[in-house]
Design a protein around this motif. Structure first.
Motif, PDB file in Angstrom:
ATOM      1  N   THR A  49      38.729  14.623  16.549  1.00  0.00           N
ATOM      2  CA  THR A  49      39.233  13.541  15.688  1.00  0.00           C
ATOM      3  C   THR A  49      40.756  13.432  15.787  1.00  0.00           C
ATOM      4  OG1 THR A  49      39.262  14.992  13.744  1.00  0.00           O
ATOM      5  CG2 THR A  49      37.304  13.628  14.061  1.00  0.00           C
TER       6      THR A  49
ATOM      7  N   VAL B 263      41.529  11.642  19.111  1.00  0.00           N
ATOM      8  CA  VAL B 263      41.266  10.202  18.968  1.00  0.00           C
ATOM      9  C   VAL B 263      42.381   9.540  18.153  1.00  0.00           C
ATOM     10  CG1 VAL B 263      39.708   8.499  17.933  1.00  0.00           C
ATOM     11  CG2 VAL B 263      38.772  10.396  19.268  1.00  0.00           C
ATOM     12  N   PHE B 264      42.860  10.213  17.126  1.00  0.00           N
ATOM     13  CA  PHE B 264      43.941   9.676  16.300  1.00  0.00           C
ATOM     14  C   PHE B 264      45.173   9.369  17.157  1.00  0.00           C
ATOM     15  CE2 PHE B 264      47.822  10.349  13.793  1.00  0.00           C
ATOM     16  CZ  PHE B 264      47.625   9.431  12.765  1.00  0.00           C
TER      17      PHE B 264
ATOM     18  N   TRP C 234      44.152   6.481  20.122  1.00  0.00           N
ATOM     19  CA  TRP C 234      43.635   5.156  19.744  1.00  0.00           C
ATOM     20  C   TRP C 234      44.453   4.637  18.565  1.00  0.00           C
ATOM     21  CZ3 TRP C 234      38.584   4.035  16.716  1.00  0.00           C
ATOM     22  CH2 TRP C 234      38.282   2.677  16.785  1.00  0.00           C
ATOM     23  N   GLU C 235      45.519   3.982  18.891  1.00  0.00           N
ATOM     24  CA  GLU C 235      46.467   3.523  17.868  1.00  0.00           C
ATOM     25  C   GLU C 235      45.820   2.560  16.874  1.00  0.00           C
ATOM     26  OE1 GLU C 235      50.771   1.303  17.651  1.00  0.00           O
ATOM     27  OE2 GLU C 235      50.292   2.494  19.435  1.00  0.00           O
ATOM     28  N   ALA C 236      44.993   1.643  17.364  1.00  0.00           N
ATOM     29  CA  ALA C 236      44.368   0.652  16.477  1.00  0.00           C
ATOM     30  C   ALA C 236      43.389   1.307  15.493  1.00  0.00           C
ATOM     31  CB  ALA C 236      43.637  -0.400  17.304  1.00  0.00           C
ATOM     32  N   GLY C 237      42.839   2.462  15.849  1.00  0.00           N
ATOM     33  CA  GLY C 237      41.858   3.116  14.987  1.00  0.00           C
ATOM     34  C   GLY C 237      42.434   4.194  14.086  1.00  0.00           C
ATOM     35  N   ARG C 238      43.764   4.302  14.042  1.00  0.00           N
ATOM     36  CA  ARG C 238      44.384   5.381  13.256  1.00  0.00           C
ATOM     37  C   ARG C 238      44.001   5.400  11.778  1.00  0.00           C
ATOM     38  NH1 ARG C 238      50.154   6.123  16.288  1.00  0.00           N
ATOM     39  NH2 ARG C 238      49.248   7.270  18.026  1.00  0.00           N
TER      40      ARG C 238
ATOM     41  N   TRP D 131      41.225   4.659  10.427  1.00  0.00           N
ATOM     42  CA  TRP D 131      39.869   5.216  10.334  1.00  0.00           C
ATOM     43  C   TRP D 131      39.828   6.665  10.796  1.00  0.00           C
ATOM     44  CZ3 TRP D 131      36.904   2.508   7.393  1.00  0.00           C
ATOM     45  CH2 TRP D 131      37.100   1.145   7.303  1.00  0.00           C
ATOM     46  N   THR D 132      40.558   6.959  11.854  1.00  0.00           N
ATOM     47  CA  THR D 132      40.529   8.334  12.352  1.00  0.00           C
ATOM     48  C   THR D 132      41.250   9.288  11.406  1.00  0.00           C
ATOM     49  OG1 THR D 132      42.414   7.873  13.801  1.00  0.00           O
ATOM     50  CG2 THR D 132      40.219   7.754  14.792  1.00  0.00           C
TER      51      THR D 132
END
Length: 172
Positions: A45, A48-49, A52-56, A58-59
């Protein structure tokens, strides 16, 4: 199986709290197992954080949940399991209680025992522990008593094997 099928040797067998606790080293065994499972989840996790900048947003939540699960699995679970896990063997039966969220009490008459084994995984070997596995004719599966001292598990496996060979019944 109804009561008339159980025979006189099963009539006295009652589910009760087993007498012995597992070794205190079992706490370390359970902690290491949880670390092996939970640290990669937390690490994934975090990776991924950062990737994946756009998902930060959520991550970040996922990192928090993974960190919380890690604390529960490494700190709380082993301590609760140590309080719950108990075992006992007699000349008539093997008794075991285990679990932490879902707790299970089991008793197996020795006349139903098919195999008795002392099993040691890599972490158990490192900590001098073993699991006593008593396989019965039950479709429910074996009774595993984990967290025993290796010498105790070996001795119990030998004793139970001798007793079951002398116990009348066909283990079915």
């Amino acid at each position: 199986m109804n009561a008339s099928d159980s025979g006189p040797q099963h009539a006295a067998l009652r589910l009760r709290l087993p007498e012995h606790r597992v070794q205190r080293r079992a706490i370390g065994w359970w902690m290491l197992q949880s670390l092996i499972l939970m640290v990669p989840l937390l690490a994934a996790t975090i990776v991924v954080f950062f990737w994946w900048e756009a998902g930060r947003p959520w991550t970040l939540v996922a990192i928090g949940v993974a960190a919380l699960l890690l604390v529960v699995a490494v700190v709380i679970e082993p301590l609760v399991r140590y309080r719950v896990h108990r075992w006992e063997t007699t000349s008539e039966a093997v008794y075991a209680r285990n679990g932490w969220v879902v707790q299970e009490w089991r008793a197996a008459p020795l006349s139903r025992v098919q195999t008795v084994d002392a099993v040691r995984g890599p972490i158990e070997q490192m900590l001098g522990l073993a699991t006593l596995r008593v396989t019965t004719a039950s479709s429910y599966g074996a009774i595993d008593i984990g967290g025993l001292d290796h010498a105790t598990a070996t001795r119990l496996a030998e004793e139970l094997t001798q007793i079951t060979q002398q116990t009348p019944g066909d283990a079915t």
